[in-house]
Each structure stands twice: as C-alpha cells, then as structure tokens.
Design a protein around this motif. Structure first.
Motif, PDB file in Angstrom:
ATOM      1  N   LEU A 154       0.841  -1.191   0.000  1.00 56.26           N
ATOM      2  CA  LEU A 154       0.000   0.000   0.000  1.00 56.26           C
ATOM      3  C   LEU A 154       0.878   1.242   0.000  1.00 56.26           C
ATOM      4  O   LEU A 154       1.727   1.422   0.865  1.00 56.26           O
ATOM      5  CB  LEU A 154      -0.919   0.005   1.226  1.00 56.26           C
ATOM      6  CG  LEU A 154      -1.809   1.243   1.395  1.00 56.26           C
ATOM      7  CD1 LEU A 154      -2.767   1.379   0.214  1.00 56.26           C
ATOM      8  CD2 LEU A 154      -2.565   1.182   2.720  1.00 56.26           C
ATOM      9  N   VAL A 155       0.649   2.108  -0.991  1.00 53.39           N
ATOM     10  CA  VAL A 155       1.419   3.345  -1.114  1.00 53.39           C
ATOM     11  C   VAL A 155       0.466   4.529  -1.009  1.00 53.39           C
ATOM     12  O   VAL A 155      -0.560   4.576  -1.705  1.00 53.39           O
ATOM     13  CB  VAL A 155       2.181   3.401  -2.452  1.00 53.39           C
ATOM     14  CG1 VAL A 155       2.875   4.752  -2.619  1.00 53.39           C
ATOM     15  CG2 VAL A 155       3.205   2.272  -2.538  1.00 53.39           C
ATOM     16  N   MET A 156       0.792   5.481  -0.128  1.00 53.03           N
ATOM     17  CA  MET A 156      -0.007   6.696   0.042  1.00 53.03           C
ATOM     18  C   MET A 156       0.728   7.856  -0.625  1.00 53.03           C
ATOM     19  O   MET A 156       1.942   7.981  -0.494  1.00 53.03           O
ATOM     20  CB  MET A 156      -0.219   6.993   1.515  1.00 53.03           C
ATOM     21  CG  MET A 156      -0.849   5.855   2.314  1.00 53.03           C
ATOM     22  SD  MET A 156      -2.603   5.649   1.969  1.00 53.03           S
ATOM     23  CE  MET A 156      -3.264   7.108   2.781  1.00 53.03           C
ATOM     24  N   ALA A 157      -0.024   8.699  -1.326  1.00 54.04           N
ATOM     25  CA  ALA A 157       0.587   9.840  -2.013  1.00 54.04           C
ATOM     26  C   ALA A 157      -0.333  11.050  -1.933  1.00 54.04           C
ATOM     27  O   ALA A 157      -1.560  10.915  -1.945  1.00 54.04           O
ATOM     28  CB  ALA A 157       0.874   9.490  -3.466  1.00 54.04           C
ATOM     29  N   LEU A 158       0.279  12.217  -1.854  1.00 55.05           N
ATOM     30  CA  LEU A 158      -0.486  13.463  -1.860  1.00 55.05           C
ATOM     31  C   LEU A 158      -0.916  13.809  -3.279  1.00 55.05           C
ATOM     32  O   LEU A 158      -0.179  13.565  -4.238  1.00 55.05           O
ATOM     33  CB  LEU A 158       0.345  14.602  -1.282  1.00 55.05           C
ATOM     34  CG  LEU A 158       0.569  14.604   0.237  1.00 55.05           C
ATOM     35  CD1 LEU A 158       1.568  15.684   0.600  1.00 55.05           C
ATOM     36  CD2 LEU A 158      -0.745  14.815   0.972  1.00 55.05           C
ATOM     37  N   ASN A 159      -2.074  14.378  -3.391  1.00 54.23           N
ATOM     38  CA  ASN A 159      -2.562  14.814  -4.689  1.00 54.23           C
ATOM     39  C   ASN A 159      -1.610  15.855  -5.291  1.00 54.23           C
ATOM     40  O   ASN A 159      -1.249  16.828  -4.649  1.00 54.23           O
ATOM     41  CB  ASN A 159      -3.964  15.413  -4.527  1.00 54.23           C
ATOM     42  CG  ASN A 159      -4.552  15.859  -5.845  1.00 54.23           C
ATOM     43  OD1 ASN A 159      -4.381  15.193  -6.859  1.00 54.23           O
ATOM     44  ND2 ASN A 159      -5.230  17.000  -5.836  1.00 54.23           N
ATOM     45  N   GLY A 160      -1.157  15.601  -6.528  1.00 54.14           N
ATOM     46  CA  GLY A 160      -0.251  16.518  -7.210  1.00 54.14           C
ATOM     47  C   GLY A 160       1.216  16.262  -6.932  1.00 54.14           C
ATOM     48  O   GLY A 160       2.067  16.996  -7.448  1.00 54.14           O
ATOM     49  N   SER A 161       1.530  15.243  -6.154  1.00 55.75           N
ATOM     50  CA  SER A 161       2.929  14.957  -5.822  1.00 55.75           C
ATOM     51  C   SER A 161       3.478  13.834  -6.701  1.00 55.75           C
ATOM     52  O   SER A 161       2.733  13.127  -7.374  1.00 55.75           O
ATOM     53  CB  SER A 161       3.056  14.562  -4.347  1.00 55.75           C
ATOM     54  OG  SER A 161       2.420  13.318  -4.120  1.00 55.75           O
ATOM     55  N   GLU A 162       4.804  13.678  -6.665  1.00 58.32           N
ATOM     56  CA  GLU A 162       5.450  12.599  -7.395  1.00 58.32           C
ATOM     57  C   GLU A 162       5.594  11.403  -6.461  1.00 58.32           C
ATOM     58  O   GLU A 162       6.042  11.545  -5.327  1.00 58.32           O
ATOM     59  CB  GLU A 162       6.821  13.023  -7.911  1.00 58.32           C
ATOM     60  CG  GLU A 162       7.498  11.972  -8.785  1.00 58.32           C
ATOM     61  CD  GLU A 162       8.823  12.442  -9.348  1.00 58.32           C
ATOM     62  OE1 GLU A 162       9.338  11.816 -10.301  1.00 58.32           O
ATOM     63  OE2 GLU A 162       9.357  13.449  -8.830  1.00 58.32           O
ATOM     64  N   VAL A 163       5.232  10.243  -6.932  1.00 58.48           N
ATOM     65  CA  VAL A 163       5.281   9.041  -6.118  1.00 58.48           C
ATOM     66  C   VAL A 163       6.124   7.979  -6.826  1.00 58.48           C
ATOM     67  O   VAL A 163       6.133   7.893  -8.049  1.00 58.48           O
ATOM     68  CB  VAL A 163       3.860   8.495  -5.833  1.00 58.48           C
ATOM     69  CG1 VAL A 163       3.167   8.074  -7.120  1.00 58.48           C
ATOM     70  CG2 VAL A 163       3.900   7.319  -4.868  1.00 58.48           C
TER      71      VAL A 163
END
Length: 224
Positions: A41-50
């Motif tokens: 499971l990977v969490m990422a902020l909207n608009g960020s690079e993941v």
C-alpha cells in the motif's frame, strides 16, 4: 502380436505421466520472483510525485527479459526490455507521466517507476516480468495506490500506552528483584550475627563454670 501391441500401448500411456512429471520438476526449478516490498500500500499526496517500487530476482539469470507496468490490470503505462545483466533497461513504451527510476546493473534488478499523481490515479499498479531464459517464466506483483488531499498523522497513543505499561511492569519486576536481594542479604547478615553471639555466649558460660569449680575446691574444708 497382441502382446506387443499391449506392451506398446502401455508405453504409450506412460508418456503423458512422464511429461507431467518433467513439467512439475521444471516448475519447481523456476526461480523468477517479482516483489514490490513488504507493504504493497502506497499513500501519495494529490499533485505529488510518487515512486512505485518493483524488483525481480532469478537464480538462472536473464536474457531479453520483458517487463511491463499496468494500471488496474488493463492499461499499459510502461513497457521495457533488458538484454542482459550488463545492460540497462530499454524503454519500448511509456506513458508521458511515467519514467523508469530503477537500474538492473547493480546488486538488485530494480525496475521501479515514478509518476506525478492526482485523485484519478488511485488504484492497482501491477509490475509484470517475463524471462525467456526460464522457458518464458512469468511473475508479477501489485501495488495499491491511494491518493489523498493531506497526510493524516498516525495516532500512536495506544502504542505509547502499551509501551509505557510494559516498561512499568518491567521496572516493577526489577524493583521487586532488587528488594528481594537486599532482604535476603540483610537476613543472611542477621543470621551470621546470631551465630556469632551464640558462639560467644557458649564460651563465656564455659569459662564461668570453670572458675566457679576452682573456687569451690579452694573453699572446701580440710579433711580431719
């Protein structure tokens, strides 16, 4: 002739079993494995690079290895090929937002990708590898991506309570152990002192009894 036909028939029927056994043994020997890490499971902020991690391992080596990344199992977002361990991956297709950040010439065979994400990119990302050197063996692993507006801090209250409780119990046990040792030491010293007093008292009594006897002998009236 009938016996020969029967024997031939028996030999003919044995081939499928041998083929199945050979296939089973080969499947056990296949060593290709794809991994995206312990937590998929990977969490990422909207608009960020993941970064979406993926590595593969094989004990038999690889040649003209083919790997792909799929979004929700159907949409191809990256396709690459690796000639051998000494060469870097060659891009065959890539979504404009996706780039390969891994390398296969180092210790690990890293085929991770990176991309900028928004809410619509949430979903499953599957890393798939096919190795012709292992009779075209295939393996894959999937990452679940969640895109959020802001990261929610993790509440560690329960963890702290548990750690504090366990630490308190350990401290209490240590304190009880120390007190027990001190009490046993005091009791031992007290018993030693009692033994010394008993020995001393016994010596004094014997001395007094001896002196009394000698005086009695001195005061005894002379015989007529």
């Amino acid at each position: 002739m009938a016996q020969a036909d029967g024997s031939g028939a028996r030999l003919g029927r044995s081939w499928p079993a041998a083929a199945l056994l050979g296939f089973h043994l080969f499947s056990m020997a296949v060593t290709l494995e794809v991994s995206v890490g312990k937590n998929n499971l990977v969490m990422a902020l909207n608009g960020s690079e993941v970064q979406l991690p993926c590595i593969f391992t094989t004990c038999m080596g690889f040649k003209d290895l083919d790997f792909t990344w799929y979004y929700n199992s159907t949409e191809l977002i990256y396709h690459g090929n690796i000639k051998n361990k000494a060469s870097e991956p060659t891009m065959l297709y890539a979504d404009p937002r996706v780039r390969l950040i891994g390398t296969t010439t180092g210790k690990e065979n890293n085929i991770s990708i990176s991309m900028f994400v928004d809410f619509e990119d949430a979903g499953k990302y599957t890393c798939h590898v096919k190795n012709p050197k292992e009779m075209h063996a295939e393996h894959n692993a999937t990452i679940i991506l969640k895109v959020v507006q802001e990261m929610v801090p993790v509440d560690n209250t329960l963890t702290r309570i548990i750690v504090g409780t366990v630490g308190g119990l350990v401290g209490l046990l240590i304190l009880i152990f120390v007190i027990k040792k001190i009490v046993l030491l005091i009791l031992k010293k007290s018993q030693d002192k009692k033994k010394e007093c008993l020995v001393s008292s016994s010596g004094i009594d014997n001395t007094e009894n001896g002196l009394a006897g000698s005086k009695a002998e001195q005061k005894a009236p002379p015989k007529a």
